[in-house]
Every structure is written in C-alpha cells, then in structure tokens.
Design a protein around this motif. Sequence first.
Motif, PDB file in Angstrom:
ATOM      1  N   GLU A 113       0.833  -1.210   0.000  1.00 30.52           N
ATOM      2  CA  GLU A 113       0.000   0.000   0.000  1.00 30.52           C
ATOM      3  C   GLU A 113       0.863   1.254   0.000  1.00 30.52           C
ATOM      4  O   GLU A 113       0.559   2.243  -0.681  1.00 30.52           O
ATOM      5  N   GLN A 114       1.952   1.213   0.805  1.00 28.39           N
ATOM      6  CA  GLN A 114       2.862   2.360   0.862  1.00 28.39           C
ATOM      7  C   GLN A 114       3.520   2.582  -0.494  1.00 28.39           C
ATOM      8  O   GLN A 114       3.675   3.724  -0.944  1.00 28.39           O
ATOM      9  N   LYS A 115       3.875   1.450  -1.155  1.00 33.33           N
ATOM     10  CA  LYS A 115       4.464   1.571  -2.487  1.00 33.33           C
ATOM     11  C   LYS A 115       3.455   2.210  -3.453  1.00 33.33           C
ATOM     12  O   LYS A 115       3.815   3.080  -4.257  1.00 33.33           O
ATOM     13  N   SER A 116       2.184   1.739  -3.354  1.00 30.85           N
ATOM     14  CA  SER A 116       1.142   2.312  -4.216  1.00 30.85           C
ATOM     15  C   SER A 116       0.975   3.796  -3.928  1.00 30.85           C
ATOM     16  O   SER A 116       0.862   4.619  -4.848  1.00 30.85           O
ATOM     17  N   GLN A 117       0.947   4.142  -2.616  1.00 29.53           N
ATOM     18  CA  GLN A 117       0.812   5.552  -2.242  1.00 29.53           C
ATOM     19  C   GLN A 117       2.009   6.361  -2.737  1.00 29.53           C
ATOM     20  O   GLN A 117       1.849   7.487  -3.229  1.00 29.53           O
TER      21      GLN A 117
END
Length: 197
Positions: A113-117
């Motif tokens: 999710e952090q990578k996506s963000q």
Amino acid sequence: MGEDILEFGAAKKEFAAEREAFNSEKKGLLWKVADGEEKLAKEKQLNADRQKDWTTACKRSNRELKAARDEVVKVKAEKAKESQEYERLFTVRKEKEAESQARIAALEKTIEEQKSQNKALELLAEDLGGDCKWLLARGIRLIADRLVKSEELVKYMFELSGAAYDSGRKDGYCFGQKSHKDNVTKSDFCEVECLVK
C-alpha cells in the motif's frame, strides 16, 4: 554222633563267620547310615542356608523389582508430563508462527500500500511539477492578467479610491484622486488605469 558234632562245629564256624560278616556288614551299614544321616543333615543345613539365601535374594529381588517398577512409573509420569509440555510448547510455537505470518502478511500489505501511495505521490508530484512549471511559465501571467482585467477588481479599486478621497486622503491613491477631480466614471477609470500602466 561225631559227624553231627563236626557238622555242628562247621555250622557253628560258618554261623560265626556269617555272623561276623553280618556284623561287619551291619557296622558298614550303620556307618553308611550315620554317614548318610550326616550328609543328610549337612544337605538339610545347606538347603536351609540356601533357602535362607534364596528368601533373602527373593526379598532383594522383589525390592529391586518394586524399585524398578516405581522408576518405570515415575519415568512414564515424567514422559507424559514432558509430552504435555511439548504439546503445549508446540501449540504455542504454532500460534506464534501463525501470528508472525499474519504480521508479516500485514506488513507486506502495508508495504505494498505504501508503495502504491508512493507511486501515486510520485505521479502527483510529477503532475504538480508540471503544473508548477506551467504556472511559472504561463499560468501566473494569465491569473495576473485576469485579476488586472477583472471588472470586480476595477469596481473595488474605484470605490476604494473614492472612499479614500472622501475620507480626506487627497494625496493617496493618485488615480483615485485624479479620477475624482476629473469626475471620471468607473469605465473611464479602468481605461485610465490601463493607460497609466
């Protein structure tokens, strides 16, 4: 009669010899009996000693067997206890492993999710960078131009200059002062301001 005496003498000798043989045999038998009885007594004593030793050995063996049985029972109880402890530790380890796997999965999900963000932020930053470049290159000029040519701003400035003049600020707002002295309308004020610029 002499023959009878001779026969009797011979018979007597023979009887004496037999008697002596019988007594000798009797003595031998008595000795054998005495020897047998002595041997029997020794055997009985030996058997009694052996019985005593055997009874002692049996008692000792029974004690050893009881001790061995008690040790087996103790070892079985310890083994059962260790098995239960092993089962408990195994269950705890499985639970901790499952918990760790769940935490790892949650962290991996958070990382994704952090990578996506981060990717979204990078794209947003690229867009904002482009927007900033556009604003710096052209947008700010367009906005400033729109503000300057805004009819509402002209009206506000006209009214402000009039209010300043009415308040006795004759030296302030030179366009306002001039426009009031010359009785310039709002539309003329805008044209004058643009010409002065």
